[in-house]
Motif scaffolding. Structure first.
Motif, PDB file in Angstrom:
ATOM      1  N   ARG A 127     -16.860  -0.298 -11.396  1.00  0.00           N
ATOM      2  CA  ARG A 127     -15.735   0.563 -11.735  1.00  0.00           C
ATOM      3  C   ARG A 127     -14.451   0.097 -11.044  1.00  0.00           C
ATOM      4  O   ARG A 127     -14.484  -0.697 -10.103  1.00  0.00           O
ATOM      5  CB  ARG A 127     -16.043   2.009 -11.347  1.00  0.00           C
ATOM      6  CG  ARG A 127     -17.177   2.639 -12.147  1.00  0.00           C
ATOM      7  CD  ARG A 127     -17.367   4.101 -11.774  1.00  0.00           C
ATOM      8  NE  ARG A 127     -17.685   4.264 -10.355  1.00  0.00           N
ATOM      9  CZ  ARG A 127     -17.797   5.446  -9.747  1.00  0.00           C
ATOM     10  NH1 ARG A 127     -17.609   6.571 -10.444  1.00  0.00           N
ATOM     11  NH2 ARG A 127     -18.102   5.516  -8.460  1.00  0.00           N
ATOM     12  N   PHE A 128     -13.347   0.632 -11.536  1.00  0.00           N
ATOM     13  CA  PHE A 128     -12.020   0.293 -11.007  1.00  0.00           C
ATOM     14  C   PHE A 128     -11.287   1.575 -10.656  1.00  0.00           C
ATOM     15  O   PHE A 128     -11.301   2.555 -11.415  1.00  0.00           O
ATOM     16  CB  PHE A 128     -11.227  -0.491 -12.053  1.00  0.00           C
ATOM     17  CG  PHE A 128      -9.798  -0.750 -11.671  1.00  0.00           C
ATOM     18  CD1 PHE A 128      -9.461  -1.879 -10.944  1.00  0.00           C
ATOM     19  CD2 PHE A 128      -8.779   0.123 -12.041  1.00  0.00           C
ATOM     20  CE1 PHE A 128      -8.136  -2.136 -10.584  1.00  0.00           C
ATOM     21  CE2 PHE A 128      -7.463  -0.120 -11.687  1.00  0.00           C
ATOM     22  CZ  PHE A 128      -7.142  -1.256 -10.956  1.00  0.00           C
ATOM     23  N   PHE A 129     -10.627   1.564  -9.483  1.00  0.00           N
ATOM     24  CA  PHE A 129      -9.834   2.708  -9.042  1.00  0.00           C
ATOM     25  C   PHE A 129      -8.437   2.232  -8.682  1.00  0.00           C
ATOM     26  O   PHE A 129      -8.270   1.188  -8.042  1.00  0.00           O
ATOM     27  CB  PHE A 129     -10.475   3.378  -7.824  1.00  0.00           C
ATOM     28  CG  PHE A 129     -11.837   3.956  -8.094  1.00  0.00           C
ATOM     29  CD1 PHE A 129     -11.978   5.278  -8.483  1.00  0.00           C
ATOM     30  CD2 PHE A 129     -12.974   3.170  -7.975  1.00  0.00           C
ATOM     31  CE1 PHE A 129     -13.229   5.815  -8.741  1.00  0.00           C
ATOM     32  CE2 PHE A 129     -14.229   3.699  -8.237  1.00  0.00           C
ATOM     33  CZ  PHE A 129     -14.362   5.024  -8.620  1.00  0.00           C
ATOM     34  N   GLY A 130      -7.436   2.982  -9.103  1.00  0.00           N
ATOM     35  CA  GLY A 130      -6.060   2.596  -8.828  1.00  0.00           C
ATOM     36  C   GLY A 130      -5.232   3.722  -8.260  1.00  0.00           C
ATOM     37  O   GLY A 130      -5.423   4.890  -8.604  1.00  0.00           O
ATOM     38  N   LEU A 131      -4.308   3.361  -7.381  1.00  0.00           N
ATOM     39  CA  LEU A 131      -3.359   4.294  -6.796  1.00  0.00           C
ATOM     40  C   LEU A 131      -1.975   3.663  -6.863  1.00  0.00           C
ATOM     41  O   LEU A 131      -1.821   2.466  -6.582  1.00  0.00           O
ATOM     42  CB  LEU A 131      -3.722   4.606  -5.342  1.00  0.00           C
ATOM     43  CG  LEU A 131      -2.818   5.622  -4.626  1.00  0.00           C
ATOM     44  CD1 LEU A 131      -3.127   7.041  -5.107  1.00  0.00           C
ATOM     45  CD2 LEU A 131      -2.997   5.532  -3.108  1.00  0.00           C
ATOM     46  N   ALA A 132      -0.962   4.435  -7.215  1.00  0.00           N
ATOM     47  CA  ALA A 132       0.402   3.919  -7.300  1.00  0.00           C
ATOM     48  C   ALA A 132       0.999   3.750  -5.907  1.00  0.00           C
ATOM     49  O   ALA A 132       0.846   4.626  -5.048  1.00  0.00           O
ATOM     50  CB  ALA A 132       1.266   4.860  -8.125  1.00  0.00           C
ATOM     51  N   TYR A 133       1.687   2.617  -5.683  1.00  0.00           N
ATOM     52  CA  TYR A 133       2.281   2.419  -4.356  1.00  0.00           C
ATOM     53  C   TYR A 133       3.546   3.252  -4.151  1.00  0.00           C
ATOM     54  O   TYR A 133       4.160   3.199  -3.087  1.00  0.00           O
ATOM     55  CB  TYR A 133       2.526   0.946  -4.043  1.00  0.00           C
ATOM     56  CG  TYR A 133       3.462   0.167  -4.940  1.00  0.00           C
ATOM     57  CD1 TYR A 133       4.642   0.693  -5.453  1.00  0.00           C
ATOM     58  CD2 TYR A 133       3.169  -1.164  -5.247  1.00  0.00           C
ATOM     59  CE1 TYR A 133       5.487  -0.039  -6.245  1.00  0.00           C
ATOM     60  CE2 TYR A 133       4.011  -1.923  -6.056  1.00  0.00           C
ATOM     61  CZ  TYR A 133       5.163  -1.349  -6.547  1.00  0.00           C
ATOM     62  OH  TYR A 133       6.005  -2.093  -7.345  1.00  0.00           O
ATOM     63  N   GLU A 134       3.917   4.033  -5.167  1.00  0.00           N
ATOM     64  CA  GLU A 134       5.009   4.980  -4.975  1.00  0.00           C
ATOM     65  C   GLU A 134       4.589   6.152  -4.073  1.00  0.00           C
ATOM     66  O   GLU A 134       5.433   6.920  -3.612  1.00  0.00           O
ATOM     67  CB  GLU A 134       5.481   5.521  -6.331  1.00  0.00           C
ATOM     68  CG  GLU A 134       6.268   4.515  -7.168  1.00  0.00           C
ATOM     69  CD  GLU A 134       5.400   3.596  -8.000  1.00  0.00           C
ATOM     70  OE1 GLU A 134       5.940   2.813  -8.786  1.00  0.00           O
ATOM     71  OE2 GLU A 134       4.154   3.652  -7.853  1.00  0.00           O
ATOM     72  N   ASN A 135       3.279   6.298  -3.845  1.00  0.00           N
ATOM     73  CA  ASN A 135       2.808   7.331  -2.914  1.00  0.00           C
ATOM     74  C   ASN A 135       3.216   6.983  -1.487  1.00  0.00           C
ATOM     75  O   ASN A 135       3.358   5.798  -1.147  1.00  0.00           O
ATOM     76  CB  ASN A 135       1.287   7.442  -2.979  1.00  0.00           C
ATOM     77  CG  ASN A 135       0.803   8.153  -4.234  1.00  0.00           C
ATOM     78  OD1 ASN A 135       0.861   9.376  -4.319  1.00  0.00           O
ATOM     79  ND2 ASN A 135       0.329   7.382  -5.211  1.00  0.00           N
ATOM     80  N   PRO A 136       3.388   7.993  -0.610  1.00  0.00           N
ATOM     81  CA  PRO A 136       3.704   7.715   0.796  1.00  0.00           C
ATOM     82  C   PRO A 136       2.644   6.825   1.436  1.00  0.00           C
ATOM     83  O   PRO A 136       1.456   6.877   1.068  1.00  0.00           O
ATOM     84  CB  PRO A 136       3.724   9.105   1.437  1.00  0.00           C
ATOM     85  CG  PRO A 136       3.990  10.043   0.314  1.00  0.00           C
ATOM     86  CD  PRO A 136       3.333   9.439  -0.889  1.00  0.00           C
ATOM     87  N   LEU A 137       3.062   6.018   2.399  1.00  0.00           N
ATOM     88  CA  LEU A 137       2.165   5.075   3.051  1.00  0.00           C
ATOM     89  C   LEU A 137       0.955   5.772   3.668  1.00  0.00           C
ATOM     90  O   LEU A 137      -0.176   5.293   3.553  1.00  0.00           O
ATOM     91  CB  LEU A 137       2.920   4.278   4.121  1.00  0.00           C
ATOM     92  CG  LEU A 137       2.083   3.257   4.910  1.00  0.00           C
ATOM     93  CD1 LEU A 137       1.472   2.220   3.985  1.00  0.00           C
ATOM     94  CD2 LEU A 137       2.943   2.586   5.978  1.00  0.00           C
ATOM     95  N   GLU A 138       1.173   6.898   4.315  1.00  0.00           N
ATOM     96  CA  GLU A 138       0.062   7.604   4.940  1.00  0.00           C
ATOM     97  C   GLU A 138      -0.961   8.035   3.890  1.00  0.00           C
ATOM     98  O   GLU A 138      -2.176   7.965   4.128  1.00  0.00           O
ATOM     99  CB  GLU A 138       0.575   8.831   5.715  1.00  0.00           C
ATOM    100  CG  GLU A 138      -0.506   9.655   6.401  1.00  0.00           C
ATOM    101  CD  GLU A 138      -1.280   8.874   7.457  1.00  0.00           C
ATOM    102  OE1 GLU A 138      -2.400   9.316   7.801  1.00  0.00           O
ATOM    103  OE2 GLU A 138      -0.781   7.839   7.946  1.00  0.00           O
ATOM    104  N   HIS A 139      -0.483   8.447   2.745  1.00  0.00           N
ATOM    105  CA  HIS A 139      -1.399   8.818   1.669  1.00  0.00           C
ATOM    106  C   HIS A 139      -2.207   7.602   1.216  1.00  0.00           C
ATOM    107  O   HIS A 139      -3.424   7.712   0.956  1.00  0.00           O
ATOM    108  CB  HIS A 139      -0.620   9.411   0.492  1.00  0.00           C
ATOM    109  CG  HIS A 139      -1.486   9.833  -0.663  1.00  0.00           C
ATOM    110  ND1 HIS A 139      -2.047  11.089  -0.753  1.00  0.00           N
ATOM    111  CD2 HIS A 139      -1.909   9.155  -1.761  1.00  0.00           C
ATOM    112  CE1 HIS A 139      -2.778  11.175  -1.859  1.00  0.00           C
ATOM    113  NE2 HIS A 139      -2.693  10.012  -2.478  1.00  0.00           N
ATOM    114  N   GLN A 140      -1.561   6.454   1.107  1.00  0.00           N
ATOM    115  CA  GLN A 140      -2.257   5.230   0.710  1.00  0.00           C
ATOM    116  C   GLN A 140      -3.354   4.870   1.713  1.00  0.00           C
ATOM    117  O   GLN A 140      -4.474   4.508   1.341  1.00  0.00           O
ATOM    118  CB  GLN A 140      -1.267   4.072   0.597  1.00  0.00           C
ATOM    119  CG  GLN A 140      -0.214   4.231  -0.478  1.00  0.00           C
ATOM    120  CD  GLN A 140       0.779   3.086  -0.477  1.00  0.00           C
ATOM    121  OE1 GLN A 140       0.408   1.924  -0.265  1.00  0.00           O
ATOM    122  NE2 GLN A 140       2.048   3.385  -0.693  1.00  0.00           N
ATOM    123  N   ALA A 141      -3.018   4.976   3.013  1.00  0.00           N
ATOM    124  CA  ALA A 141      -3.985   4.621   4.059  1.00  0.00           C
ATOM    125  C   ALA A 141      -5.182   5.559   4.033  1.00  0.00           C
ATOM    126  O   ALA A 141      -6.343   5.110   4.139  1.00  0.00           O
ATOM    127  CB  ALA A 141      -3.303   4.647   5.418  1.00  0.00           C
TER     128      ALA A 141
END
Length: 335
Positions: A204-218
């Motif tokens: 499977r593949f999962f994606g997150l937009a880098y427009e999210n705050p850095l802390e959210h990405q981490a």
């Protein structure tokens, strides 16, 4: 590898064929024969590689002369006859062009007819990282080439196709999520990796937009605990700093960098904080994949079935080994 050692080439070819068999294909199609040809060509002798490139280029020159107005006029003005092309050095008789040329003459660069068996696959645009974006017309076979070269790179990286792939990219770079772009906080989930998952069985593949705050990405990355991560240099560098006080994702075994240059310092920081090796390739929106960095020798393997690469000076003349210059790429297919 010793270029003159045919036994070593045969052994390595057997290893790569075994690695390719881990990628189970979906159905039958033009890609089946192309895949085997790509693997076999990786271990051709230099002489055979050059001959193959010359044959491809000779065919391409004759095709564009017959079907593309821009090249028909260019060849006439340069007194260049495609039928007289014999070796790669003969290309020096033709002028080079850049994105400005495409913007100015784009309509004249479009073919009047497609090769037999190919169909129009729509239009895409460049990222605009080197100026105003340009539109690129593609065909089914050109898109297929891009997918198969992507899969080749993943095979070279040693990626297991059945594991999950995660990516942090700009929202517009992801497939639509139920007909819409990813919104802040949303995770895209696909049953297969984009692109290669159309032709091969994958996880499977999962994606997150880098427009999210850095802390959210981490936090997302830590919770998702991916096997493979795909993102831009800038995003990965920021994530690496945010993982100074976090343990790296324990299942992460490979990181793919895209879109931006990568310095040695950035690479070392990303690998140290995220705990996985970094893989990088070089490509152009107008052409597709050009070269992939070898994890063994830290040099780049050019996809010679697809394009030719020269390092030239400001006058377009070849530079001597060890010196700096501009990259001049000649595509051997509509990429």
């Amino acid at each position: 590898m010793n270029e003159t050692d045919p036994n070593e080439r045969r052994e390595r070819l057997a290893e790569e064929r075994a690695a390719q068999r881990r990628w189970v294909q979906r159905g039958k199609g033009p890609h089946n024969d192309f895949i085997e040809a790509l693997v076999a060509s990786e271990f051709m002798s230099e002489e055979n590689q050059v001959r193959s490139s010359e044959e491809r280029l000779q065919h391409l020159l004759q095709y564009v002369n017959a079907n593309v107005p821009y090249y028909r006029e260019l060849f006439a003005n340069c007194d260049f006859c495609p039928e007289d092309f014999r070796e790669l050095n003969d290309l020096a008789a033709l002028p080079t062009f850049n994105k400005e040329t495409i913007r100015e003459h784009g309509e004249l660069m479009r073919t009047e007819r497609l090769p037999e068996g190919d169909v129009d696959a729509g239009e895409s645009s460049s990222s605009g990282s080197t100026g105003v974006p340009i539109n690129i017309r593609q065909t089914y076979l050109s898109r297929l080439t891009g997918v198969l070269l992507t899969q080749r790179q993943l095979r070279w990286y040693g990626f297991d196709p059945l594991k999950e792939m995660h990516a942090i990219r700009g929202a517009r770079r992801f497939p639509l999520n139920n007909g819409k772009r990813l919104e802040p906080g949303q995770t895209l989930m696909l049953r297969a990796w984009p692109g290669v998952g159309q032709l091969f069985v994958t996880g499977r593949f999962f994606g997150l937009a880098y427009e999210n705050p850095l802390e959210h990405q981490a936090v997302w990355l830590h919770q998702q605990n991916p096997a493979y991560l795909f993102s831009t240099t800038t995003t990965l560098e920021h994530l690496a700093f945010s993982f100074q006080d976090r343990q790296p994702p324990p299942r992460l075994t490979g990181v793919r960098v895209m879109s931006e240059p990568l310095t040695l310092i950035q690479e070392a920081n990303i690998e140290q904080r995220l705990g996985a090796p970094v893989h990088i390739s070089y490509g152009l929106d107008e052409i597709g994949w050009v070269a992939t960095r070898c994890s063994a020798g830290n040099r780049y393997h050019v996809h010679r079935e697809h394009c030719l690469v020269e390092i030239v000076d400001n006058e377009g003349k070849p530079t001597p080994p060890g010196s700096f210059g501009r990259i001049l790429v000649t595509v051997l297919s509509n990429a």
